[in-house]
Write an enzyme that holds these catalytic residues in place. Structure first.
Site, PDB file in Angstrom:
ATOM      1  N   ASP A  17      34.725  43.251  43.793  1.00 37.91           N
ATOM      2  CA  ASP A  17      34.670  42.943  42.365  1.00 37.91           C
ATOM      3  C   ASP A  17      33.230  42.614  42.003  1.00 37.91           C
ATOM      4  OD1 ASP A  17      35.682  42.152  39.742  1.00 37.91           O
ATOM      5  OD2 ASP A  17      35.285  40.100  40.356  1.00 37.91           O
ATOM      6  N   CYS A  80      38.038  45.300  40.434  1.00 37.02           N
ATOM      7  CA  CYS A  80      37.403  45.096  39.126  1.00 37.02           C
ATOM      8  C   CYS A  80      37.770  46.259  38.192  1.00 37.02           C
ATOM      9  CB  CYS A  80      35.904  45.067  39.368  1.00 37.02           C
ATOM     10  SG  CYS A  80      34.895  44.954  37.904  1.00 37.02           S
ATOM     11  N   GLU A 161      34.944  31.947  33.052  1.00 34.63           N
ATOM     12  CA  GLU A 161      34.080  31.540  34.163  1.00 34.63           C
ATOM     13  C   GLU A 161      33.486  30.157  33.951  1.00 34.63           C
ATOM     14  OE1 GLU A 161      31.090  34.549  35.265  1.00 34.63           O
ATOM     15  OE2 GLU A 161      32.923  35.651  35.764  1.00 34.63           O
ATOM     16  N   CYS A 193      41.513  43.018  32.890  1.00 36.40           N
ATOM     17  CA  CYS A 193      40.294  42.379  33.401  1.00 36.40           C
ATOM     18  C   CYS A 193      40.729  41.341  34.426  1.00 36.40           C
ATOM     19  CB  CYS A 193      39.533  41.713  32.261  1.00 36.40           C
ATOM     20  SG  CYS A 193      38.067  40.809  32.799  1.00 36.40           S
TER      21      CYS A 193
HETATM   22  N1  DGL Z   1      35.598  41.977  36.949  1.00 35.35           N
HETATM   23  C1  DGL Z   1      35.337  42.453  35.620  1.00 35.35           C
HETATM   24  C2  DGL Z   1      36.504  43.350  35.164  1.00 35.35           C
HETATM   25  O1  DGL Z   1      37.619  43.271  35.629  1.00 35.35           O
HETATM   26  C3  DGL Z   1      35.120  41.325  34.635  1.00 35.35           C
HETATM   27  C4  DGL Z   1      33.825  40.584  34.818  1.00 35.35           C
HETATM   28  C5  DGL Z   1      32.605  41.451  34.653  1.00 35.35           C
HETATM   29  O2  DGL Z   1      32.320  41.924  33.527  1.00 35.35           O
HETATM   30  O3  DGL Z   1      31.937  41.678  35.652  1.00 35.35           O
HETATM   31  O4  DGL Z   1      36.299  44.160  34.284  1.00 35.35           O
END
Ligand code: DGL
Length: 276
Positions: A17, A80, A161, A193
């Site tokens: 991720d 991710c 976060e 997300c």
């Molecule tokens: N891990 C990202 C996603 O699932 C969210 C955080 C980011 O923008 O890096 O899209």
């Protein structure tokens, strides 16, 4: 050469991720697959991916896969959404037969196609995920008559976060986004997300139970479980619980403390400076 052979079952699942948000997916996977050893990589040096270009995310993803392949992972799960949108095809080609590559988008698309044929479904995610249009293309390819309404909600991940997921500020931000006309008339909302499982309750409360809120991490974990079983890759019970490893490309105490909110317990982060 195909990958199937019995010793693969003992190899770990690699999960990556942009940061520690993907721990929501790792947590869901470890719940349904308690015998699997996980190697997690959070690219905290480059977070957030949600605002990065496709080319940048692809370059990061390839480098991370090198590490996960070195760790002998049998499966690489792109936890991710932004990286799944930007780099899945490329990573699959890059990894070839050295490991299986899974993403967090396809299981949700399949689920939506099965459960919401002919209906209107909303989706929220980062700019990268929404602007890539990957969910729309894949859902349209199913030809199941699903109308997808997507909205980029870029404030949500940094807000969560910072620990703002259960208070009035978070409530206001969530309400403002979900009141957007783009999400009018939806019958269900996909949380596309890694971070959003943490605000699932507030989102469900906003809709007062009138719309289903789909937590991608659970759907993905169930998919990984099925995939391992069907492909003869599932680990057998060992003598004790598996020892997971959690790597990050940039270490701070605050990242480590935040693992508690995403993984349900604080875990030790090992600094693995891929970019030095
Ligand atoms: N891990 C990202 C996603 O699932 C969210 C955080 C980011 O923008 O890096 O899209």
């Amino acid at each position: 050469m195909a990958l199937l052979s019995s010793d693969l079952t003992t190899r770990p699942i690699g999960v990556f991720d942009s940061g520690i948000g993907g721990l929501t997916v790792a947590r869901a996977v470890s719940r349904v697959l308690p015998h699997e050893r996980l190697v997690y990589f959070g690219d905290t040096a480059h977070l957030p991916y949600g605002d990065k270009s496709t080319a940048a995310i692809q370059a990061y993803a390839v480098k991370i896969c090198d590490l996960l392949l070195k760790q002998q992972c049998k499966v690489i799960l792109i936890a991710c959404n932004s990286a799944s949108a930007a780099a899945y095809e490329l990573v699959r080609e890059y990894v070839g037969s050295k490991a299986r590559v899974l993403n967090v988008i396809d299981p949700i698309v399949a689920h939506v196609g099965q459960q919401y044929a002919g209906r209107v479904v909303g989706l929220i995610g980062t700019k990268q995920t929404v602007n890539s249009n990957v969910y729309r293309k894949k859902i349209d390819d199913l030809d199941a008559g699903v109308q997808l309404r997507s909205l980029a909600t870029p404030l949500l991940a940094p807000m969560i976060e910072e620990g703002f997921f259960d208070n009035s500020i978070a409530g206001n931000v969530i309400e403002t986004y979900l009141s957007n006309p783009a999400l009018e008339d939806i019958e269900a909302l996909v949380l596309a997300c890694t971070h959003y499982p943490l605000i699932k309750q507030q989102i469900a409360a906003f809709y007062q139970g009138q719309k289903e809120v789909l937590d991608a991490s659970d759907v993905v974990a169930a998919h990984v479980q099925r995939y391992l079983t069907e492909n003869g890759l599932a680990a057998r019970p060992g003598s004790g619980p598996p020892v997971h490893h959690f790597y990050v490309s940039d270490f701070t105490r605050s990242f480590e403390e935040s693992t508690r909110i995403f993984f349900g317990q604080q875990v030790h982060l090992e600094h693995y400076p891929l970019w030095e």
